[in-house]
Design an enzyme around this catalytic site. Structure first.
Site, short mmCIF file in Angstrom:
data_model
loop_
_atom_site.label_atom_id
_atom_site.label_comp_id
_atom_site.label_asym_id
_atom_site.label_seq_id
_atom_site.Cartn_x
_atom_site.Cartn_y
_atom_site.Cartn_z
CG ASP A 1 1.31 -0.54 3.29
OD1 ASP A 1 2.45 -0.86 3.54
OD2 ASP A 1 0.39 -0.67 3.72
CB CYS B 1 -4.00 9.22 3.36
SG CYS B 1 -5.05 7.76 3.06
CG ASP C 1 -8.62 3.49 0.93
OD1 ASP C 1 -8.16 4.18 0.50
OD2 ASP C 1 -8.56 2.75 2.08
CG ASP D 1 -2.83 5.50 5.29
OD1 ASP D 1 -3.87 5.78 5.56
OD2 ASP D 1 -2.81 4.71 4.19
CE LYS E 1 -2.48 6.81 0.27
NZ LYS E 1 -2.69 5.88 -0.71
C1 GLA Z 1 -5.07 2.94 3.32
C2 GLA Z 1 -5.00 3.98 2.14
C3 GLA Z 1 -4.70 3.35 0.88
C4 GLA Z 1 -3.51 2.45 0.81
C5 GLA Z 1 -3.62 1.36 2.04
C6 GLA Z 1 -2.06 0.73 2.31
O1 GLA Z 1 -6.18 2.09 3.37
O2 GLA Z 1 -6.42 4.74 2.30
O3 GLA Z 1 -4.88 4.30 -0.15
O4 GLA Z 1 -2.25 3.54 1.13
O5 GLA Z 1 -3.86 2.12 3.19
O6 GLA Z 1 -2.16 -0.12 3.14
#
Ligand code: GLA
Length: 743
Positions: free
Chosen positions: A372, A531, A553, A483, A481
């Site tokens: 991110d 994710c 996480d 999310d 990834k």
């Molecule tokens: C989520 C994901 C983390 C990370 C954050 C970024 O919580 O699970 O691994 O990528 O977002 O904001």
């Protein structure tokens, strides 16, 4: 072969991942004289028939029967009392709500004339590869349901789903639609299911099935951390190595529900599909609704064999294969990744990422992933989601210099995205405030300062596909990834008439799947991780279109052992991305060695997520050595047979797993100590799944075995005598790993 076969379909399934390719037959038979359908695969037989009323009645689900065995014609169960009707007692494959069904119906429809009853009777069927499509119709109304059945030859896992079609001239509303109902005769069963929350996914729950219903569900618009769409029912107590187990998983990434129900006669059924809460799908004349697929299987080998079957099925039948791999082959083991999130948070920059990339490459990492913070005006979680342009302050020359550097270091490049979300503080929201899920005139409820885009809308779908396609076209990106960091709260879609808006539950997820499908087609080399704030979107639906998942996480290595244990009941280690992060851990201040952390993450697909710029030479050397060792045994871990030797749950001081390659040529053993208490020794590990007659050489990956342990011994020795780690294996948060190679 059956004497009175009328129709017959057979297919050969190739079992891959073993040196010698075996062929196993799956078959679907229809016996016209008794109107019986039968499916055989793996060690399983499933059968149902058309009873004298025309209902589709389940006859059998269990161990594989002989080809010569045949079923008597299905007969409805009788009325026991006036409160216990025959209709309610008879185990129907897919019952409408009608004729006094008080158990969970598979389908409930309301009609414009006020009628809400549906009684489905058999009409016809056709053979498909390894299965049937069976058509049912309501006794009066033109509502047609086609039930789809396909049996996997190798595992005996049966895929079931339904297509509901309105062949009338007026619109009807589907209020409840399951993919399938699975039935088991009256007996004592133990139900296993997975629950959790953010940072604490994959808790295995086990309890006796009792009268009434146990509802497992998500009302959140996505799969959810709180419950996962998987179940297992064991006959009697659930044990790891023996006993009958029926298990299943629903392939749906939206709101879902499974009802595990013990009825008035103690029969048990599991009915699962779309969550009927707030559901209402209008079918106009000629329209159809496809349910998700509900997969289920059976074994006599206990919970361990159930998960091994499911893992194998996921590897062979669910997961996408990377472009270029031959037909019938499994997806390739995951590259070892580095991810910057825990090191840098939102504070990403070209120089900072390059510095981490150099360190990562030196460890032997294959893929560098920037998390991110790289886009829009993203400084923290208050802004930027929706604006998928590269942030010029952080990357003045775009992503290319970083990507080139990563390539020059011998790694490929991955990027974090969260396509379905928008911060109100974004250009996208300022331009399109109407694009989010919302109820008109109501305050919009934010979570993590973000709202959910209504992906069911064609314009939102086009925007998402457009920017993802652009990012992948303009940059040399190997991995996304993907999310998804909040749940739905106000699922309104006010562009549609009020009565139609609830189709958002279906159309959103279908559009998500269609974007993933189209992206994969257009960018066949790109791999994707699912994710959702950790493991909030893991199910067999998303796994058909993604290569791996972020399980949690929570990266504390001891907490992860417990989570990974729960995860392993439903999902293969191949898809379980697990990072090594820093110590003491942010979650609980627990301090552990790099070796302990590495071994915990090596149980799945290994990643590094620590601030490796701060690691000293000793930690670097340990990580480098273990990454190299991991790559040598990764196929056995990720795609072999998993044996849970000692569970880490219930306050256990110890835990251990063993992964055996499908051809039994190699095994990998992981052993962990939470804490040695009063000097009690580590249990001798009796290994499983080896070839008893073959000789296996033992090599330590980390730690050492007791000095009396032979360097080479038979599979029988390792399984019966066991592997003794000796008195030196003691302490708190200790870990050891070994490989056994067939001579
Ligand atoms: C989520 C994901 C983390 C990370 C954050 C970024 O919580 O699970 O691994 O990528 O977002 O904001």
């Amino acid at each position: 072969m059956h004497p009175i076969l009328k129709t017959f379909s057979i297919a050969l399934a190739l079992t891959v991942g073993v040196a010698s390719v075996q062929a196993q037959a799956a078959a679907a038979y229809y016996e016209a004289a008794t109107k019986t359908f039968r499916l055989d695969g793996g060690n399983t037989t499933y059968a149902f028939g058309v009873n004298s009323r025309g209902e589709l009645q389940q006859l059998y689900w269990g161990g594989r029967l002989a080809g010569t065995d045949s079923f008597p014609k299905a007969e409805p169960l009788g009325e026991r009392t006036s409160f216990d009707s025959s209709f309610n007692n008879t185990p129907q494959e897919y019952s409408g709500w009608g004729n006094g069904i008080y158990v969970e119906p598979a389908l409930k429809v309301s009609f414009p004339d006020g009628n809400r009853e549906l009684v489905l009777h058999y009409v016809s069927h056709k053979m498909v590869a390894n299965g049937f499509d069976v058509e049912l119709k309501d006794v009066a109304k033109p509502i047609v349901v086609v039930l789809h059945y396909t049996m996997d030859a190798a595992t005996g896992i049966l895929a079931r789903s339904a297509t509901i079609e309105n062949r009338g001239t007026l619109a009807v509303t589907v209020e409840q639609a399951a993919a399938a109902a699975w039935m088991l005769p009256a007996s004592h069963y133990t139900l296993s299911y997975l629950t959790g929350r953010w940072g604490s996914e994959w808790t295995l729950n086990q309890e006796p099935v009792r009268a009434g219903s146990r509802v497992l569900e998500s009302r959140r618009g996505s799969t959810g951390h709180q419950a996962n769409p998987w179940f297992a029912l064991a006959a009697g107590e659930a044990t790891e190595d023996a006993g009958e187990v029926w298990f299943g998983a629903l392939a749906w990434s939206g709101s879902w529900r499974m009802v595990v129900e013990q009825d008035q006669a103690n029969a048990v059924r599991v009915t699962g599909g779309f969550n009927p809460f707030d559901f209402g799908f209008v079918l106009h004349p000629g329209q159809r609704l496809e349910t998700p697929v509900f997969y289920s299987g059976y074994t006599q080998g206990g919970m361990g064999a159930a998960s091994r079957l499911l893992h194998r099925f996921e590897l062979d039948r669910i997961l996408p294969r990377t472009a270029g791999l031959p037909e019938g082959s499994r997806p390739k083991p995951r590259p070892v990744i580095y991810n910057s999130w825990e090191a840098t948070g939102f504070n990403v920059s070209e120089a900072g990422q390059v510095a981490l990339a150099e360190r990562a490459a030196a460890l032997g990492v294959d893929r560098f992933v920037m998390d991110d913070g790289w886009f829009g005006q993203r400084k923290d979680d208050h802004a930027g989601l929706g604006d998928w342009y590269v942030n010029k302050q952080k990357f003045p020359n775009g992503l290319k210099p970083l990507i080139d550097k990563v390539h020059a270091l011998g790694m490929d490049f991955g990027l974090w995205v969260e396509p379905e979300m928008v911060n109100p503080n974004s250009d996208l929201y300022r331009q399109h405030p109407d694009w989010v899920l919302a109820f008109p005139g109501r305050p919009r409820m934010e979570q993590r300062n973000q709202l959910v885009l209504n992906l069911a809308r064609p314009d939102v779908r086009a925007y998402l596909f457009g920017f993802l396609d652009k990012v992948l076209t303009e940059n040399d990106i190997a991995f996304l990834k993907w999310d998804y960091n909040r749940n739905w709260s106000q699922p309104g879609w006010d562009q549609l008439p009020a009565g139609e808006q609830k189709r958002v539950y279906v159309d959103y997820v279908r559009n998500l799947y269609s974007i993933l499908t189209e992206l994969r087609r257009k960018h066949p080399k790109v791999e994707i991780e699912s994710c959702s704030g950790g493991g909030g979107r893991v199910d067999l639906g998303i796994l058909r279109l993604t290569d791996e998942v972020w399980a949690s996480d929570n990266t504390d290595p001891y907490d992860r052992l417990i989570q990974q244990y729960g995860f392993s009941f439903a999902y293969t280690p191949q898809v379980m991305m697990a990072w090594v992060t820093d110590s003491p851990h942010w979650e609980n201040q627990r301090a552990t060695t790099v070796a302990y952390r590495m071994l915990s993450s090596m149980q799945g697909s290994l990643g590094i997520g620590a601030n490796i710029s701060k690691w000293g030479p000793e930690d670097v050397a340990t990580a480098k050595r273990l990454i190299a060792a991991y790559k040598q045994v990764q196929p056995a871990i990720a795609q072999g047979d998993l044996y849970r030797l000692i569970a880490p749950t219930g306050g256990s001081a110890f835990s251990a797993t063993e992964n055996v390659k499908a051809d039994k040529s190699q095994a990998v053993v992981f052993a962990f100590i939470h804490s040695t208490i009063e000097g009690y020794p580590y249990p001798v590990l009796k290994l499983k799944g080896l070839d008893p007659a073959a000789e296996y050489a033992l090599t330590a990956i980390e730690g050492k075995a007791d000095k009396a342990v032979p360097a080479v011994a038979s599979g029988a020795w390792w399984m019966n005598h066991g592997l003794d780690l000796g008195a030196d294996f003691h302490g708190d948060f200790q870990a050891a790993a070994f490989r056994l190679d067939r001579k």
